[in-house]
Design a protein around this motif. Structure first.
Motif, mmCIF file in Angstrom:
data_model
loop_
_atom_site.group_PDB
_atom_site.id
_atom_site.type_symbol
_atom_site.label_atom_id
_atom_site.label_comp_id
_atom_site.label_asym_id
_atom_site.label_seq_id
_atom_site.Cartn_x
_atom_site.Cartn_y
_atom_site.Cartn_z
ATOM 1 N N VAL A 1 22.880 14.219 -11.701
ATOM 2 C CA VAL A 1 23.912 14.790 -10.775
ATOM 3 C C VAL A 1 24.767 13.293 -10.046
ATOM 4 O O VAL A 1 25.940 13.274 -10.153
ATOM 5 C CB VAL A 1 23.446 15.566 -9.596
ATOM 6 C CG1 VAL A 1 24.624 15.696 -8.532
ATOM 7 C CG2 VAL A 1 23.001 16.992 -9.966
ATOM 8 N N LEU A 2 23.792 12.446 -9.816
ATOM 9 C CA LEU A 2 24.507 11.375 -8.947
ATOM 10 C C LEU A 2 25.087 10.348 -10.123
ATOM 11 O O LEU A 2 26.033 9.571 -9.790
ATOM 12 C CB LEU A 2 23.384 10.612 -8.194
ATOM 13 C CG LEU A 2 22.732 11.323 -7.070
ATOM 14 C CD1 LEU A 2 21.525 10.612 -6.496
ATOM 15 C CD2 LEU A 2 23.762 11.571 -5.965
ATOM 16 N N VAL A 3 24.408 10.087 -11.247
ATOM 17 C CA VAL A 3 24.860 9.469 -12.055
ATOM 18 C C VAL A 3 26.344 10.098 -12.748
ATOM 19 O O VAL A 3 27.461 9.135 -13.060
ATOM 20 C CB VAL A 3 24.003 9.229 -13.518
ATOM 21 C CG1 VAL A 3 24.652 8.572 -14.681
ATOM 22 C CG2 VAL A 3 22.813 8.381 -13.103
ATOM 23 N N ALA A 4 26.280 11.197 -12.739
ATOM 24 C CA ALA A 4 27.706 11.700 -13.188
ATOM 25 C C ALA A 4 28.691 11.814 -12.265
ATOM 26 O O ALA A 4 29.847 11.746 -12.618
ATOM 27 C CB ALA A 4 27.342 13.485 -13.521
ATOM 28 N N GLN A 5 28.154 11.423 -10.883
ATOM 29 C CA GLN A 5 29.312 11.019 -9.914
ATOM 30 C C GLN A 5 29.389 9.428 -9.849
ATOM 31 O O GLN A 5 30.084 9.171 -8.668
ATOM 32 C CB GLN A 5 28.841 11.499 -8.675
ATOM 33 C CG GLN A 5 28.792 13.107 -8.582
ATOM 34 C CD GLN A 5 28.194 13.666 -7.221
ATOM 35 O OE1 GLN A 5 27.276 12.913 -6.555
ATOM 36 N NE2 GLN A 5 28.518 14.804 -6.848
ATOM 37 N N ASP A 6 28.874 8.803 -10.803
ATOM 38 C CA ASP A 6 29.155 7.358 -11.026
ATOM 39 C C ASP A 6 28.429 6.604 -9.888
ATOM 40 O O ASP A 6 28.855 5.442 -9.385
ATOM 41 C CB ASP A 6 30.858 6.969 -10.986
ATOM 42 C CG ASP A 6 31.616 7.456 -12.092
ATOM 43 O OD1 ASP A 6 30.839 7.538 -13.306
ATOM 44 O OD2 ASP A 6 32.719 7.811 -11.903
ATOM 45 N N LYS A 7 27.315 7.163 -9.445
ATOM 46 C CA LYS A 7 26.390 6.307 -8.462
ATOM 47 C C LYS A 7 25.518 5.413 -9.178
ATOM 48 O O LYS A 7 24.824 5.684 -10.435
ATOM 49 C CB LYS A 7 25.649 7.343 -7.456
ATOM 50 C CG LYS A 7 26.567 8.435 -6.769
ATOM 51 C CD LYS A 7 27.451 7.664 -5.811
ATOM 52 C CE LYS A 7 27.899 8.500 -4.536
ATOM 53 N NZ LYS A 7 28.761 7.837 -3.560
ATOM 54 N N ASP A 8 25.294 4.341 -8.669
ATOM 55 C CA ASP A 8 24.020 3.284 -9.091
ATOM 56 C C ASP A 8 22.857 3.652 -8.451
ATOM 57 O O ASP A 8 22.529 3.584 -7.431
ATOM 58 C CB ASP A 8 24.466 1.757 -8.812
ATOM 59 C CG ASP A 8 23.623 0.911 -9.238
ATOM 60 O OD1 ASP A 8 22.748 1.428 -10.091
ATOM 61 O OD2 ASP A 8 23.705 -0.344 -9.120
ATOM 62 N N VAL A 9 21.900 4.350 -8.979
ATOM 63 C CA VAL A 9 20.803 4.798 -8.414
ATOM 64 C C VAL A 9 19.460 4.064 -8.845
ATOM 65 O O VAL A 9 19.197 3.658 -10.021
ATOM 66 C CB VAL A 9 20.660 6.420 -9.020
ATOM 67 C CG1 VAL A 9 19.388 7.237 -8.231
ATOM 68 C CG2 VAL A 9 21.741 7.122 -8.849
ATOM 69 N N ILE A 10 18.583 4.131 -8.018
ATOM 70 C CA ILE A 10 17.043 3.722 -8.062
ATOM 71 C C ILE A 10 16.007 4.885 -7.676
ATOM 72 O O ILE A 10 16.356 5.369 -6.626
ATOM 73 C CB ILE A 10 16.862 2.241 -7.321
ATOM 74 C CG1 ILE A 10 17.365 1.080 -8.132
ATOM 75 C CG2 ILE A 10 15.298 2.036 -7.579
ATOM 76 C CD1 ILE A 10 17.223 -0.201 -7.525
#
Length: 399
Positions: free
Chosen positions: A219-228
């Motif tokens: 979900v966060l990647v689809a919102q262009d977030k850089d996630v760890i």
């Protein structure tokens, strides 16, 4: 001819014949050895197939020299093994619940149909109202919300006196939406000034926390977030591997420990530290499942949060609940909220339950909104909760 000359010629002929025979035999032996070397009948696991890159005559120093002639292309399985990993692109988040609406309709249709059938009768007497209450209670709406909804409907039916199914459905829709409270802030706290936002995911065993973290990463990647991701569930052997697999599918790294049973607070701290170092947008920490009545485990969960807070504030604590557990999930929610201050609910397995009322019950008891719901096993079957879309699915009639 002199006899000595004849003897000498005979000896030379015999010697020459012997040399020729020796060379022929040696040639055949060398050919057999070379064939056996290049095409052995059995092959060790580390032997290189003939003609492949690295199939070579080896000189005295062990350096590989590529064979001048290359045979046919290598087997397809080897080519597949060398293929690069393809990063998946998650589905867009906007309108995801609407796209999954058919599943929600199917799972909750009995709830909606029962209420509409009861409210559309020519005469709604006390027995009918009792049936309406029973239907709402069986849908896990909870006692207080049920009585509140029934009282409102009684008043509206009495005042309007309408038996038109369309009007009855509209009244029920309005009251259900009001109960769910569309004014609650259901956005995820994934924005933080000058640092990564930190999200902890907690819950009891078996509710699907690790899978939820993986889906939420999408979900966060689809919102262009850089996630760890932080694999702080260090007691379940496959948890870190499972989380790493989820992350790798969308190009998200996972911080984990090589030591089984490592201190989960330490892993969580390292994940947040790495997020700060890499200037990530969001760090999500998966925690071990624990029973809410085990004081030592709940204390440990509190420790994980306190240790994280030495590095960064925790912006969101998501409690994952299994919708099929119904009212039993409420006691879990209460204890977790006391220990780590839950800020949002993720309701999983809603596709397998006709108990949509649990959304209202949880929010009423905790004062915390349902922010996400899981409607299937697919990687993109986690959707932001939308009150109106949810109620429309509850009341939609299937063919």
């Amino acid at each position: 001819m002199d006899s000595s000359v004849v003897i000498t010629l005979a000896v030379l002929a015999v010697v020459l014949l012997g040399v020729v025979s020796f060379l022929l035999v040696s040639g055949r032996s060398l050919s057999s050895r070379e064939t056996a070397r290049r095409y052995p009948t059995t092959r060790d696991a580390d032997d290189v197939p003939p003609g492949a890159a690295g199939d070579a005559d080896r000189e005295g120093d062990g350096t590989a020299v590529l064979a001048p002639e290359r045979p046919e292309a290598e087997p397809e399985t080897q080519l597949e093994a060398e293929a690069p990993v393809v990063t998946e692109t998650p589905e867009p988040v906007g309108g995801r619940l609407a796209r999954l609406r058919a599943r929600l309709v199917k799972s909750n249709n009995v709830f909606g149909k029962s209420l509409l059938a009861l409210l559309s009768q020519d005469e709604i007497d006390e027995d009918v109202w009792d049936e309406i209450e029973e239907t709402l209670l069986m849908a896990d709406l909870g006692t207080d919300p049920t009585m509140e909804l029934v009282d409102r409907l009684r008043e509206r039916v009495k005042v309007e006196g309408s038996k038109d199914p369309a009007r009855v459905k509209a009244m029920l829709r309005e009251e259900l939406i009001a109960l769910i409270d569309p004014q609650l802030d259901r956005s995820l706290n994934t924005e933080a000034a000058g640092r990564p936002a930190v999200v902890m995911v907690v819950g009891v065993n078996g509710v699907g926390k690790t899978t939820t973290v993986g889906k939420l990463a999408r979900v966060l990647v689809a919102q262009d977030k850089d996630v760890i991701l932080g694999a702080a569930d260090t007691f379940r052997a496959a948890a870190a591997e499972q989380l790493t697999t989820w992350g790798s599918r969308v190009g998200v790294p996972t911080v984990s420990s090589d030591v089984e049973g490592a201190d989960p607070a330490s892993v969580a701290f390292e994940a947040v530290a790495k997020g700060v170092e890499l200037e990530s947008d969001v760090v999500m920490v998966d925690t071990a499942g624990r029973l809410q009545n085990k004081a030592n485990l709940m204390d440990e969960l509190g420790k994980v949060k306190r240790v994280i807070e030495k590095k960064s504030e925790v912006d969101e604590v998501l409690l994952v609940l299994d919708a099929t557990t119904g009212q039993n999930g409420l006691s879990q929610a209460k204890v977790f909220s006391e220990v780590v201050n839950v800020t949002g609910i993720v309701l999983t397995k809603l596709d397998g339950s006709a108990r949509g009322g649990i959304v209202v019950a949880i929010q009423r008891q905790l004062g915390v909104p349902v922010k996400l719901i899981g409607l299937g096993e697919g990687p993109d079957d986690l959707a932001p909760f939308e009150a109106e879309t949810f109620v429309d699915a509850l009341l939609e009639e299937t063919a």
